[in-house]
Design an enzyme around this catalytic site. Structure first.
Site, PDB file in Angstrom:
ATOM      1  N   ARG A   1     -55.134 -30.613 -56.588  1.00  0.00           N
ATOM      2  CA  ARG A   1     -53.808 -30.244 -56.088  1.00  0.00           C
ATOM      3  C   ARG A   1     -52.723 -30.701 -57.055  1.00  0.00           C
ATOM      4  O   ARG A   1     -51.653 -30.113 -57.127  1.00  0.00           O
ATOM      5  CB  ARG A   1     -53.551 -30.925 -54.737  1.00  0.00           C
ATOM      6  CG  ARG A   1     -54.297 -30.297 -53.586  1.00  0.00           C
ATOM      7  CD  ARG A   1     -53.889 -30.931 -52.298  1.00  0.00           C
ATOM      8  NE  ARG A   1     -52.444 -31.075 -52.293  1.00  0.00           N
ATOM      9  CZ  ARG A   1     -51.758 -31.948 -51.574  1.00  0.00           C
ATOM     10  NH1 ARG A   1     -52.389 -32.757 -50.772  1.00  0.00           N
ATOM     11  NH2 ARG A   1     -50.452 -32.001 -51.633  1.00  0.00           N
TER      12      ARG A   1
ATOM     13  N   CYS B   1     -50.638 -34.769 -48.442  1.00  0.00           N
ATOM     14  CA  CYS B   1     -51.469 -35.975 -48.424  1.00  0.00           C
ATOM     15  C   CYS B   1     -51.188 -36.751 -47.147  1.00  0.00           C
ATOM     16  O   CYS B   1     -50.048 -37.061 -46.826  1.00  0.00           O
ATOM     17  CB  CYS B   1     -51.184 -36.843 -49.648  1.00  0.00           C
ATOM     18  SG  CYS B   1     -51.956 -36.202 -51.142  1.00  0.00           S
TER      19      CYS B   1
ATOM     20  N   ARG C   1     -45.548 -38.963 -42.292  1.00  0.00           N
ATOM     21  CA  ARG C   1     -44.435 -38.872 -43.245  1.00  0.00           C
ATOM     22  C   ARG C   1     -43.233 -38.238 -42.539  1.00  0.00           C
ATOM     23  O   ARG C   1     -43.184 -37.039 -42.332  1.00  0.00           O
ATOM     24  CB  ARG C   1     -44.885 -38.080 -44.482  1.00  0.00           C
ATOM     25  CG  ARG C   1     -46.006 -38.827 -45.208  1.00  0.00           C
ATOM     26  CD  ARG C   1     -46.655 -38.020 -46.292  1.00  0.00           C
ATOM     27  NE  ARG C   1     -45.776 -37.757 -47.417  1.00  0.00           N
ATOM     28  CZ  ARG C   1     -46.153 -37.054 -48.489  1.00  0.00           C
ATOM     29  NH1 ARG C   1     -47.376 -36.574 -48.570  1.00  0.00           N
ATOM     30  NH2 ARG C   1     -45.315 -36.845 -49.477  1.00  0.00           N
TER      31      ARG C   1
ATOM     32  N   LYS D   1     -45.595 -32.097 -61.499  1.00  0.00           N
ATOM     33  CA  LYS D   1     -45.902 -31.463 -60.204  1.00  0.00           C
ATOM     34  C   LYS D   1     -44.685 -31.518 -59.282  1.00  0.00           C
ATOM     35  O   LYS D   1     -44.251 -30.502 -58.739  1.00  0.00           O
ATOM     36  CB  LYS D   1     -47.076 -32.194 -59.532  1.00  0.00           C
ATOM     37  CG  LYS D   1     -47.267 -31.827 -58.072  1.00  0.00           C
ATOM     38  CD  LYS D   1     -48.428 -32.558 -57.434  1.00  0.00           C
ATOM     39  CE  LYS D   1     -48.123 -33.911 -56.875  1.00  0.00           C
ATOM     40  NZ  LYS D   1     -47.565 -33.952 -55.519  1.00  0.00           N
ATOM     41  N   ASN D   2     -44.132 -32.723 -59.118  1.00  0.00           N
ATOM     42  CA  ASN D   2     -43.093 -32.877 -58.106  1.00  0.00           C
ATOM     43  C   ASN D   2     -41.767 -32.239 -58.516  1.00  0.00           C
ATOM     44  O   ASN D   2     -40.928 -31.947 -57.662  1.00  0.00           O
ATOM     45  CB  ASN D   2     -42.937 -34.358 -57.723  1.00  0.00           C
ATOM     46  CG  ASN D   2     -44.152 -34.836 -56.926  1.00  0.00           C
ATOM     47  OD1 ASN D   2     -44.948 -34.025 -56.433  1.00  0.00           O
ATOM     48  ND2 ASN D   2     -44.327 -36.137 -56.817  1.00  0.00           N
TER      49      ASN D   2
ATOM     50  N   ASP E   1     -46.778 -43.614 -56.408  1.00  0.00           N
ATOM     51  CA  ASP E   1     -47.819 -42.653 -56.809  1.00  0.00           C
ATOM     52  C   ASP E   1     -48.711 -43.189 -57.925  1.00  0.00           C
ATOM     53  O   ASP E   1     -49.643 -42.502 -58.354  1.00  0.00           O
ATOM     54  CB  ASP E   1     -47.178 -41.321 -57.234  1.00  0.00           C
ATOM     55  CG  ASP E   1     -46.450 -40.643 -56.086  1.00  0.00           C
ATOM     56  OD1 ASP E   1     -46.698 -41.019 -54.928  1.00  0.00           O
ATOM     57  OD2 ASP E   1     -45.629 -39.745 -56.341  1.00  0.00           O
TER      58      ASP E   1
HETATM   59  C1  EPZ Z   1     -42.249 -37.399 -52.617  1.00  0.00           C
HETATM   60  O1  EPZ Z   1     -42.640 -37.328 -51.264  1.00  0.00           O
HETATM   61  C2  EPZ Z   1     -43.494 -37.058 -53.430  1.00  0.00           C
HETATM   62  N1  EPZ Z   1     -43.929 -35.716 -53.047  1.00  0.00           N
HETATM   63  C3  EPZ Z   1     -44.581 -38.081 -53.166  1.00  0.00           C
HETATM   64  O2  EPZ Z   1     -45.632 -37.812 -54.076  1.00  0.00           O
HETATM   65  C4  EPZ Z   1     -44.064 -39.493 -53.450  1.00  0.00           C
HETATM   66  O3  EPZ Z   1     -45.015 -40.445 -53.027  1.00  0.00           O
HETATM   67  C5  EPZ Z   1     -42.753 -39.750 -52.718  1.00  0.00           C
HETATM   68  O4  EPZ Z   1     -41.800 -38.691 -52.996  1.00  0.00           O
HETATM   69  C6  EPZ Z   1     -42.094 -41.062 -53.114  1.00  0.00           C
HETATM   70  O5  EPZ Z   1     -41.841 -41.070 -54.498  1.00  0.00           O
HETATM   71  C7  EPZ Z   1     -43.326 -34.666 -53.589  1.00  0.00           C
HETATM   72  O6  EPZ Z   1     -42.427 -34.756 -54.394  1.00  0.00           O
HETATM   73  C8  EPZ Z   1     -43.861 -33.331 -53.196  1.00  0.00           C
HETATM   74  P1  EPZ Z   1     -39.797 -39.549 -49.733  1.00  0.00           P
HETATM   75  P2  EPZ Z   1     -41.519 -37.335 -50.127  1.00  0.00           P
HETATM   76  O7  EPZ Z   1     -39.044 -38.681 -48.786  1.00  0.00           O
HETATM   77  O8  EPZ Z   1     -40.348 -36.565 -50.599  1.00  0.00           O
HETATM   78  C9  EPZ Z   1     -39.160 -42.336 -45.890  1.00  0.00           C
HETATM   79  C10 EPZ Z   1     -47.832 -37.588 -54.796  1.00  0.00           C
HETATM   80  O9  EPZ Z   1     -48.859 -38.307 -54.762  1.00  0.00           O
HETATM   81  N2  EPZ Z   1     -38.602 -41.113 -45.283  1.00  0.00           N
HETATM   82  O10 EPZ Z   1     -39.138 -39.970 -50.989  1.00  0.00           O
HETATM   83  O11 EPZ Z   1     -42.185 -36.884 -48.886  1.00  0.00           O
HETATM   84  C11 EPZ Z   1     -40.679 -42.199 -46.059  1.00  0.00           C
HETATM   85  O12 EPZ Z   1     -41.362 -42.594 -44.890  1.00  0.00           O
HETATM   86  C12 EPZ Z   1     -46.933 -37.486 -53.594  1.00  0.00           C
HETATM   87  O13 EPZ Z   1     -47.515 -36.901 -55.776  1.00  0.00           O
HETATM   88  C13 EPZ Z   1     -38.021 -41.218 -44.040  1.00  0.00           C
HETATM   89  O14 EPZ Z   1     -37.980 -42.282 -43.427  1.00  0.00           O
HETATM   90  O15 EPZ Z   1     -41.196 -38.877 -50.056  1.00  0.00           O
HETATM   91  C14 EPZ Z   1     -40.938 -43.102 -47.232  1.00  0.00           C
HETATM   92  O16 EPZ Z   1     -41.037 -44.422 -46.762  1.00  0.00           O
HETATM   93  C15 EPZ Z   1     -47.432 -38.216 -52.402  1.00  0.00           C
HETATM   94  N3  EPZ Z   1     -37.505 -40.068 -43.486  1.00  0.00           N
HETATM   95  C16 EPZ Z   1     -39.660 -43.005 -48.066  1.00  0.00           C
HETATM   96  O17 EPZ Z   1     -38.675 -42.447 -47.216  1.00  0.00           O
HETATM   97  C17 EPZ Z   1     -37.538 -38.877 -44.137  1.00  0.00           C
HETATM   98  O18 EPZ Z   1     -37.033 -37.881 -43.583  1.00  0.00           O
HETATM   99  C18 EPZ Z   1     -39.773 -42.123 -49.297  1.00  0.00           C
HETATM  100  O19 EPZ Z   1     -40.244 -40.841 -48.933  1.00  0.00           O
HETATM  101  C19 EPZ Z   1     -38.142 -38.809 -45.408  1.00  0.00           C
HETATM  102  C20 EPZ Z   1     -38.661 -39.942 -45.960  1.00  0.00           C
END
Ligand code: EPZ
Length: 449
Positions: free
Chosen positions: A416, A123, A128, A22-23, A320
């Protein structure tokens, strides 16, 4: 509306094929915007989020068709896309349904130097942030408002500013999957050299880079902390197969370990599951890895232990997978502790597991303690709503273990991200079916009780 009805207690046996990631798909499909020719993308998972991304790309003008009627094989022609502004009621509704609509920002900026995309949703287990994405767009010459909890619902607009620097370095404080992929998308056709430090190393980041590389992008180091990109002017059409979904594979493995049985998962890259497999081995579940499949077995007579898990960015244990492990660990013979280190809160489903009789508690939003149930006791079926994608998967696993019937509402949230979950589990012998319902009003959310 539809709900899942599960009668728990059946062991799982047989073989199922894991779908495309998916991702990875949600970044690779918008990446086609950057291409100067038609592309063929295969291994596309048939899930709701992918359907949304396809519709968003069509709203921008992309021509997308299936190959030989197979929805997992798409022919995508991006050459008719002539706008960088995704606006209007339908676009706003669709983009608001998933987080990954943010990849359209990176891809449109990469092609046009500017972009407008409605606010991404997804989600909603916690706020986020998007500050690292904004950092990327600004570093590459765009101007963009901060995205805060206050203006979250507004469209994200990147105004065109020419890139003036020959070399740009973007250093993330925390590795962010989305911001790393947006940086890659926005930089591959940008003039000069872009260096991304503290980059996310998830398999889907590498998959996106591999896809762009066969189109002619110059990307070095994907899968490590530092990614270096030399911008190119032209990307040629390509045929590419998306990697298998390691979280889907891990979810079915947790279901097998929880219920007992013996299952072969095909279309797997076992190395992508290293941290997950390590935990199964720790708790005493038998795993055999082959080149592109995994065999998992737990005999009904065998117990498994509890364990300690800390979720981390790849190659650590993925956030995840924590809820599916929590559901499985409710049946362990020892205590378990899960510390969620990626998201500030992602444990609301624990209250649902408790409603089913689990001996589990949330200590301070991010720490989940699970103790063994009293000897001879099992989870009990309940009526619950899926709270988010992975929380929904967790209560499906709990329902498969439980005595009696579990009814799960709001299953569109599960769909989803999981292709044909009911068909795949049924094939393995689970007693699970989908029922149409006008409204799931007989299911009361745990927070409303
Ligand atoms: C991706 O979300 C995935 N979604 C999420 O999967 C997954 O949980 C996550 O990566 C972590 O592996 C997709 O790929 C569509 P991040 P993303 O930016 O990109 C902080 C699922 O269930 N952060 O890697 O939104 C954030 O708060 C979903 O399949 C900032 O601080 O996650 C978190 O603590 C849910 N500022 C950490 O980084 C930012 O601008 C990681 O978030 C962005 C993120």
């Amino acid at each position: 509306m539809r709900k899942y009805i599960i009668k728990g207690g059946n062991p799982l046996y047989g073989k199922i094929e894991v779908s495309g990631s998916k991702n990875a798909a949600l970044a690779i499909l918008p990446a086609v915007i950057l291409c100067d020719q038609e592309c063929i993308v295969e291994g596309v998972p048939k899930i709701k989020d992918v359907g949304i991304m396809i519709e968003l790309l069509r709203l921008l003008g992309a021509k997308i068709s299936t190959i030989a009627g197979d929805e997992s094989r798409l022919r995508i022609d991006p050459t008719k896309i002539n706008t960088c502004r995704l606006t209007g009621k339908r676009a706003t509704e669709l983009a608001g349904e998933m987080r990954a609509s943010y990849y359209l920002l990176g891809a449109l900026m990469g092609r046009f130097g500017e972009a407008e995309v409605p606010s991404p949703g997804g989600c909603s287990f916690c706020f986020r942030p998007m500050d690292q994405h904004v950092k990327v767009f600004r570093a590459l010459g765009g101007t963009c408002d901060d995205i805060t909890e206050e203006n979250w619902q507004d469209p994200v607009i990147i105004e065109k500013v020419e890139r003036t620097k020959e070399k740009v370095t973007i250093a993330f404080g925390t590795p962010s999957v989305g911001a790393t992929m947006n940086a890659i998308l926005a930089a591959v056709k940008s003039n000069g050299k872009t260096v991304i430090k503290q980059a996310a190393k998830e398999p889907h980041v590498v998959d996106l880079a591999n896809f762009l590389a066969i189109m002619g992008a110059n990307i070095i180091g994907a899968g490590t902390d530092t990614i270096i990109i030399h911008g190119v002017e032209y990307l040629r059409g390509a045929t590419y197969t998306i990697i298998p979904d390691q979280i889907e594979a891990g979810t079915y493995m947790a279901a097998v370990a929880a219920t007992s049985g013996a299952v072969t998962l095909t279309n797997v890259i076992p190395q992508h599951l290293d941290s997950i497999i390590e935990k199964f081995i720790d708790i005493g579940v038998s795993i055999t890895e082959y080149s592109d499949s995994i065999y998992i077995e737990r005999k009904a007579s065998e117990t498994f232990k509890g364990c300690k898990i800390t979720t981390e960015a790849h190659p650590g244990f993925p956030t995840d997978m924590q809820s599916q492990f929590a559901a499985m660990l409710t049946s362990a013979v020892g205590e378990s502790e899960i510390v969620e280190h990626v998201w500030q809160q992602r444990a609301a489903y624990v209250r649902q597991l408790k409603k089913m009789g689990a001996n589990a508690e949330i200590l301070d939003k991010i720490v989940i303690k699970i103790k063994p149930m009293e000897k001879g006791k099992k989870l009990q079926g309940a009526k619950l709503n899926a709270l988010d994608l992975r929380a929904g998967a967790a209560i499906v696993i709990a329902g498969l273990i439980a005595e009696g019937t579990t009814e799960i509402g709001h299953v569109d949230i599960i769909e989803r991200g999981y292709e044909n979950m009911v068909a795949k589990l049924s094939k393995l012998g689970a007693n699970i079916k989908v029922v149409e319902c006008d409204i799931c009003d007989d299911i009361v959310d745990i927070d409303d009780q």
